[in-house]
Design a protein around this motif. Structure first.
Motif, PDB file in Angstrom:
ATOM      1  N   GLY A 116     -19.447   5.996 -10.112  1.00 52.69           N
ATOM      2  CA  GLY A 116     -18.299   6.293  -8.998  1.00 52.69           C
ATOM      3  C   GLY A 116     -18.807   7.229  -7.927  1.00 52.69           C
ATOM      4  O   GLY A 116     -18.240   6.622  -6.985  1.00 52.69           O
ATOM      5  N   ILE A 117     -19.379   8.185  -8.268  1.00 55.08           N
ATOM      6  CA  ILE A 117     -19.924   8.958  -7.380  1.00 55.08           C
ATOM      7  C   ILE A 117     -20.857   8.389  -6.333  1.00 55.08           C
ATOM      8  O   ILE A 117     -20.888   8.457  -4.966  1.00 55.08           O
ATOM      9  CB  ILE A 117     -20.317  10.282  -7.802  1.00 55.08           C
ATOM     10  N   ARG A 118     -21.770   7.746  -6.988  1.00 52.04           N
ATOM     11  CA  ARG A 118     -22.922   6.941  -6.292  1.00 52.04           C
ATOM     12  C   ARG A 118     -22.319   5.934  -5.368  1.00 52.04           C
ATOM     13  O   ARG A 118     -22.878   5.845  -4.291  1.00 52.04           O
ATOM     14  CB  ARG A 118     -23.884   6.422  -7.501  1.00 52.04           C
ATOM     15  N   ALA A 119     -21.465   5.087  -6.027  1.00 49.60           N
ATOM     16  CA  ALA A 119     -20.797   4.159  -5.087  1.00 49.60           C
ATOM     17  C   ALA A 119     -20.013   4.608  -3.890  1.00 49.60           C
ATOM     18  O   ALA A 119     -19.507   3.812  -3.160  1.00 49.60           O
ATOM     19  CB  ALA A 119     -19.920   3.264  -6.121  1.00 49.60           C
ATOM     20  N   ARG A 120     -19.603   5.866  -4.014  1.00 45.06           N
ATOM     21  CA  ARG A 120     -18.757   6.384  -2.615  1.00 45.06           C
ATOM     22  C   ARG A 120     -19.685   6.138  -1.318  1.00 45.06           C
ATOM     23  O   ARG A 120     -19.127   5.762  -0.378  1.00 45.06           O
ATOM     24  CB  ARG A 120     -18.703   7.992  -2.845  1.00 45.06           C
ATOM     25  N   LYS A 121     -21.001   5.947  -1.335  1.00 45.04           N
ATOM     26  CA  LYS A 121     -21.759   5.519  -0.393  1.00 45.04           C
ATOM     27  C   LYS A 121     -22.074   4.139  -0.446  1.00 45.04           C
ATOM     28  O   LYS A 121     -23.250   3.783  -1.024  1.00 45.04           O
ATOM     29  CB  LYS A 121     -23.265   6.586   0.015  1.00 45.04           C
ATOM     30  N   ALA A 122     -21.502   3.306   0.670  1.00 47.67           N
ATOM     31  CA  ALA A 122     -21.839   2.036   0.585  1.00 47.67           C
ATOM     32  C   ALA A 122     -22.311   1.575   2.124  1.00 47.67           C
ATOM     33  O   ALA A 122     -21.798   2.032   3.110  1.00 47.67           O
ATOM     34  CB  ALA A 122     -20.555   1.248   0.429  1.00 47.67           C
ATOM     35  N   GLN A 123     -23.508   0.860   2.056  1.00 45.61           N
ATOM     36  CA  GLN A 123     -24.139   0.280   3.537  1.00 45.61           C
ATOM     37  C   GLN A 123     -24.439   1.567   4.332  1.00 45.61           C
ATOM     38  O   GLN A 123     -24.131   1.421   5.352  1.00 45.61           O
ATOM     39  CB  GLN A 123     -23.317  -0.566   3.978  1.00 45.61           C
ATOM     40  N   GLY A 124     -24.701   2.764   3.833  1.00 42.80           N
ATOM     41  CA  GLY A 124     -25.299   4.051   4.485  1.00 42.80           C
ATOM     42  C   GLY A 124     -24.027   4.954   4.723  1.00 42.80           C
ATOM     43  O   GLY A 124     -24.446   5.755   5.616  1.00 42.80           O
ATOM     44  N   PHE A 125     -22.718   4.597   4.411  1.00 45.61           N
ATOM     45  CA  PHE A 125     -21.655   5.407   4.872  1.00 45.61           C
ATOM     46  C   PHE A 125     -20.628   5.788   3.827  1.00 45.61           C
ATOM     47  O   PHE A 125     -20.436   4.835   2.668  1.00 45.61           O
ATOM     48  CB  PHE A 125     -21.117   4.683   5.932  1.00 45.61           C
TER      49      PHE A 125
END
Length: 290
Positions: free
Chosen positions: A28-37
């Motif tokens: 979930g923490i890793r997924a906070r950054k999506a498409q570089g943002f």
């Protein structure tokens, strides 16, 4: 709830009453950054005790059991003397005191540098004894193989580049890194190598702002800044620094309170009342029941 044992909440000052929430996860923490943002920046603070974890947990995404405990808790001159025994004891306390945040534990100096196999043995011990969700280790290209080794074996790794306190003797101090073109290029290579190896996040510490911005744009995983840039994907501070527990305030720290002064003042009032015998009063002593 991740705990290593149950605390008797009826008798203990530390009363970690279960909260109606689900603990955040590394994915979930890793997924906070999506498409570089990262739309919602990641909030990380250090914690070393169960009670501090309780107080910080509702407000944080990640609690870091940092090897900074060597200086903050034990009065050591650096993080280098911190042992696995020390970090595991404090890591278990923080896990017991939290219900919401992802808990990450620093790997102490000397516990992972020899080989990936040594790192796995140390990291496995940390996760088993603390119940934490992952580990953090310092180093860039030289540690990429180790990050990949751990990640492939189910141990989430947070990287750490830039100013790496465990290498303070080699760096020659705690000054900001990346002032030369060569050093700036190396820090960027380090971050890319750790990200490519599978780190779920990277702490970027004590570097020039433009370097932190470049790294944040260059790696797919979240960057957590400390003395870096407001444009990192999250921020971390040593909790005792932001609380004003110490006289020295590093440049990258904002003091949100002066708790050290409050504690000192309370102790002074207590000492005065003990000496003039105004404490304890009738309200604080036991007498036979009538």
């Amino acid at each position: 709830m991740s705990t290593t044992f149950t605390i008797d909440t009826s008798a203990s000052r530390a009363t970690p009453t279960p909260a109606p929430m689900k603990r955040l996860t590394v994915p979930g923490i890793r997924a906070r950054k999506a498409q570089g943002f990262t739309a919602e920046p990641i909030v990380m603070l250090t914690a070393y005790t169960a009670r501090m974890a309780q107080l910080l947990d509702p407000h944080c995404d990640v609690l870091l059991v940092g090897d900074s405990l060597g200086q903050v808790i034990y009065g050591l001159p650096s993080t280098v003397p911190v042992s696995l025994d020390m970090i595991c004891a404090h890591g278990a306390a923080v896990v017991r005191g939290s219900y919401h945040s992802v808990v990450i534990v620093d790997m102490p100096f000397g516990s992972y540098e020899v080989s990936p196999a040594q790192a796995f043995e140390s990291a496995a011990r940390i996760l088993k004894e603390t119940g934490a969700a992952g580990v953090k280790l310092e180093g860039g290209e030289a540690m990429a193989e180790t990050v990949a080794f751990l990640s492939a074996r189910g141990i989430p790794v947070c990287g750490h580049v830039g100013l790496t306190p465990q290498a303070v003797n080699a760096l020659g101090g705690y000054g900001a890194r990346g002032r030369s073109e060569a050093e700036a290029a190396k820090i960027l290579r380090d971050a890319k190598a750790v990200a490519d190896a599978g780190a779920f996040a990277i702490v970027v510490e004590g570097v020039l702002e433009e370097i932190a911005d470049t790294i944040t744009a260059a790696v797919p995983c979240p960057t957590i800044g400390i003395g870096a840039s407001a444009r990192c994907d999250g921020q971390v501070l040593v909790t005792e620094d932001l609380l004003g527990m110490f006289e020295r305030v590093p440049r990258f720290v904002k003091r949100y309170e002066a708790v050290g002064e409050i504690i000192s003042g309370a102790a002074a009032r207590y000492a005065s009342e003990v000496r003039d015998r105004s404490f304890p009063t009738d309200e604080q002593v036991y007498r036979p029941k009538k």
